[in-house]
Design an enzyme around this catalytic site. Structure first.
Site, PDB file in Angstrom:
ATOM      1  N   SER A  41      42.722  33.075  14.941  1.00  0.00           N
ATOM      2  CA  SER A  41      43.012  33.413  13.679  1.00  0.00           C
ATOM      3  C   SER A  41      41.953  34.737  13.121  1.00  0.00           C
ATOM      4  O   SER A  41      42.609  35.416  12.526  1.00  0.00           O
ATOM      5  CB  SER A  41      42.709  32.247  12.643  1.00  0.00           C
ATOM      6  OG  SER A  41      41.325  32.016  12.801  1.00  0.00           O
ATOM      7  N   THR A  42      40.901  34.567  13.623  1.00  0.00           N
ATOM      8  CA  THR A  42      40.024  35.869  13.431  1.00  0.00           C
ATOM      9  C   THR A  42      40.491  36.921  14.280  1.00  0.00           C
ATOM     10  O   THR A  42      40.403  38.068  13.740  1.00  0.00           O
ATOM     11  CB  THR A  42      38.454  35.347  13.810  1.00  0.00           C
ATOM     12  OG1 THR A  42      38.340  34.108  13.307  1.00  0.00           O
ATOM     13  CG2 THR A  42      37.574  36.434  13.336  1.00  0.00           C
ATOM     14  N   ASP A  92      36.689  39.391  20.238  1.00  0.00           N
ATOM     15  CA  ASP A  92      37.666  38.108  19.861  1.00  0.00           C
ATOM     16  C   ASP A  92      36.729  37.254  19.184  1.00  0.00           C
ATOM     17  O   ASP A  92      35.428  37.469  18.899  1.00  0.00           O
ATOM     18  CB  ASP A  92      37.701  37.628  21.216  1.00  0.00           C
ATOM     19  CG  ASP A  92      38.610  36.436  21.331  1.00  0.00           C
ATOM     20  OD1 ASP A  92      39.213  36.355  20.298  1.00  0.00           O
ATOM     21  OD2 ASP A  92      38.821  35.820  22.592  1.00  0.00           O
ATOM     22  N   GLY A  93      37.264  36.021  18.674  1.00  0.00           N
ATOM     23  CA  GLY A  93      36.515  35.035  18.039  1.00  0.00           C
ATOM     24  C   GLY A  93      36.138  34.125  18.984  1.00  0.00           C
ATOM     25  O   GLY A  93      35.705  34.340  20.163  1.00  0.00           O
ATOM     26  N   ASP A  95      35.008  29.446  18.771  1.00  0.00           N
ATOM     27  CA  ASP A  95      35.005  28.183  18.026  1.00  0.00           C
ATOM     28  C   ASP A  95      33.625  27.623  17.639  1.00  0.00           C
ATOM     29  O   ASP A  95      33.557  26.967  16.579  1.00  0.00           O
ATOM     30  CB  ASP A  95      35.874  27.244  18.938  1.00  0.00           C
ATOM     31  CG  ASP A  95      37.260  27.533  19.450  1.00  0.00           C
ATOM     32  OD1 ASP A  95      38.161  27.790  18.245  1.00  0.00           O
ATOM     33  OD2 ASP A  95      37.531  27.790  20.220  1.00  0.00           O
ATOM     34  N   LYS A 105      34.976  28.720  23.539  1.00  0.00           N
ATOM     35  CA  LYS A 105      36.268  29.217  23.255  1.00  0.00           C
ATOM     36  C   LYS A 105      37.407  28.431  23.876  1.00  0.00           C
ATOM     37  O   LYS A 105      37.054  27.684  24.809  1.00  0.00           O
ATOM     38  CB  LYS A 105      36.265  30.784  23.581  1.00  0.00           C
ATOM     39  CG  LYS A 105      35.457  31.390  22.791  1.00  0.00           C
ATOM     40  CD  LYS A 105      35.150  33.129  23.434  1.00  0.00           C
ATOM     41  CE  LYS A 105      36.582  33.871  23.553  1.00  0.00           C
ATOM     42  NZ  LYS A 105      37.345  33.761  22.293  1.00  0.00           N
ATOM     43  N   GLY A 106      38.583  28.795  23.222  1.00  0.00           N
ATOM     44  CA  GLY A 106      39.792  28.218  24.094  1.00  0.00           C
ATOM     45  C   GLY A 106      40.452  27.071  23.163  1.00  0.00           C
ATOM     46  O   GLY A 106      41.487  26.510  23.385  1.00  0.00           O
ATOM     47  N   GLU A 114      41.067  35.211  28.176  1.00  0.00           N
ATOM     48  CA  GLU A 114      40.094  35.708  27.459  1.00  0.00           C
ATOM     49  C   GLU A 114      38.766  36.030  28.310  1.00  0.00           C
ATOM     50  O   GLU A 114      37.955  36.927  28.363  1.00  0.00           O
ATOM     51  CB  GLU A 114      39.476  34.693  26.347  1.00  0.00           C
ATOM     52  CG  GLU A 114      40.675  34.632  25.269  1.00  0.00           C
ATOM     53  CD  GLU A 114      40.476  33.530  24.138  1.00  0.00           C
ATOM     54  OE1 GLU A 114      41.225  33.500  23.082  1.00  0.00           O
ATOM     55  OE2 GLU A 114      39.574  32.546  24.480  1.00  0.00           O
ATOM     56  N   LYS A 132      30.801  28.915  12.362  1.00  0.00           N
ATOM     57  CA  LYS A 132      30.926  28.768  13.733  1.00  0.00           C
ATOM     58  C   LYS A 132      29.622  28.674  14.508  1.00  0.00           C
ATOM     59  O   LYS A 132      29.382  28.327  15.551  1.00  0.00           O
ATOM     60  CB  LYS A 132      31.757  29.776  14.207  1.00  0.00           C
ATOM     61  CG  LYS A 132      33.413  29.855  13.969  1.00  0.00           C
ATOM     62  CD  LYS A 132      34.012  28.607  14.049  1.00  0.00           C
ATOM     63  CE  LYS A 132      35.514  28.786  13.813  1.00  0.00           C
ATOM     64  NZ  LYS A 132      35.888  29.114  12.309  1.00  0.00           N
TER      65      LYS A 132
END
Length: 233
Positions: A41-42, A92-93, A95, A105-106, A114, A132
């Site tokens: 989303s980000t 990239d964002g 989690d 991430k993932g 990624e 986060k």
């Protein structure tokens, strides 16, 4: 969109914080180069923001099929990584992130691609909202991409080697693999855990970005964007 009021001041929503860091990340885009773009989303907010300067870059390498489609919707040229010698920056964002910029991430299932694109890029800029950032990562389930035939074996090995609770996600990656999510963890030594998980036969990779963490974390907060710089940036 709902805004919450406190002391007569408007508090930014989570989406507005994501939008703010997406805009800030444009300052790290190097003109006339190929950049890497993440998934989630980000990252989607960043792609939409990137559209205003799409003619100033050569194009992008996408970390997922979904990201590639969104880039193409904005008429941003998408390159196959095998056709690219250099990526100036990967954006990239995440989690979760700790204060040393070790990431999980993932959540969107694109962790392997990624991690590959991030490895090729000269710099990795992570963008996220303030929720986060945690003291110890692991509350968010840690994804592990596995070869399908190995899923049960890898699940047993994970519990044996690092503990936690392992659950098979109802999801198939862009690579045709499965994802195991590990919950009930407190990851105090993320570099070691990343290495242990990747040593299990059948694991493609896991969602810890610790041995190669982000260089900069741009964190959206109600008072603006906060920058946290990695130790080696």
């Amino acid at each position: 969109m709902i805004h919450f009021k406190l002391d007569s001041k408007t508090i930014m929503t989570q989406d507005e914080m994501k939008q703010a860091v997406a805009q800030e990340a444009l300052n790290y885009v190097i003109e006339n180069t190929i950049i890497g773009v993440g998934t989630g989303s980000t990252a989607n907010f960043f792609i939409d923001s990137l559209a205003i300067m799409k003619n100033k870059i050569k194009g992008a390498v996408a970390s997922s099929d979904a990201t590639a489609q969104r880039l193409k919707l904005h008429d941003i040229k998408v390159f196959d990584l095998n056709d690219v010698k250099q990526i100036s920056v990967y954006i990239d964002g995440a989690d979760e992130s700790d204060n040393d910029l070790n990431l999980i991430k993932g959540g969107g299932g694109a962790l392997t691609r990624e991690k590959i694109v991030a490895a090729v890029a000269d710099k990795f800029i992570c963008i996220a909202d303030e929720s986060k950032l945690v003291d110890i990562i692991g509350k968010f389930p840690l994804p592990v991409e596995v070869i399908p035939m190995s899923a049960n074996y890898v699940s047993r090995e994970i519990v044996k080697k690092i503990g936690g609770t392992v659950k098979l996600r109802d999801f198939t990656t862009d690579n045709g693999n499965l994802i195991l999510d590990i919950s009930d963890l407190e990851i105090v030594h993320p570099k070691a855990i990343e290495t242990i998980l990747n040593s299990i036969v059948g694991v493609v990779t896991n969602g810890l970005f610790a041995n190669s963490s982000a260089d900069v974390l741009l964190l959206g907060t109600p008072s603006g964007v906060k920058k946290i710089v990695g130790k080696v940036f």
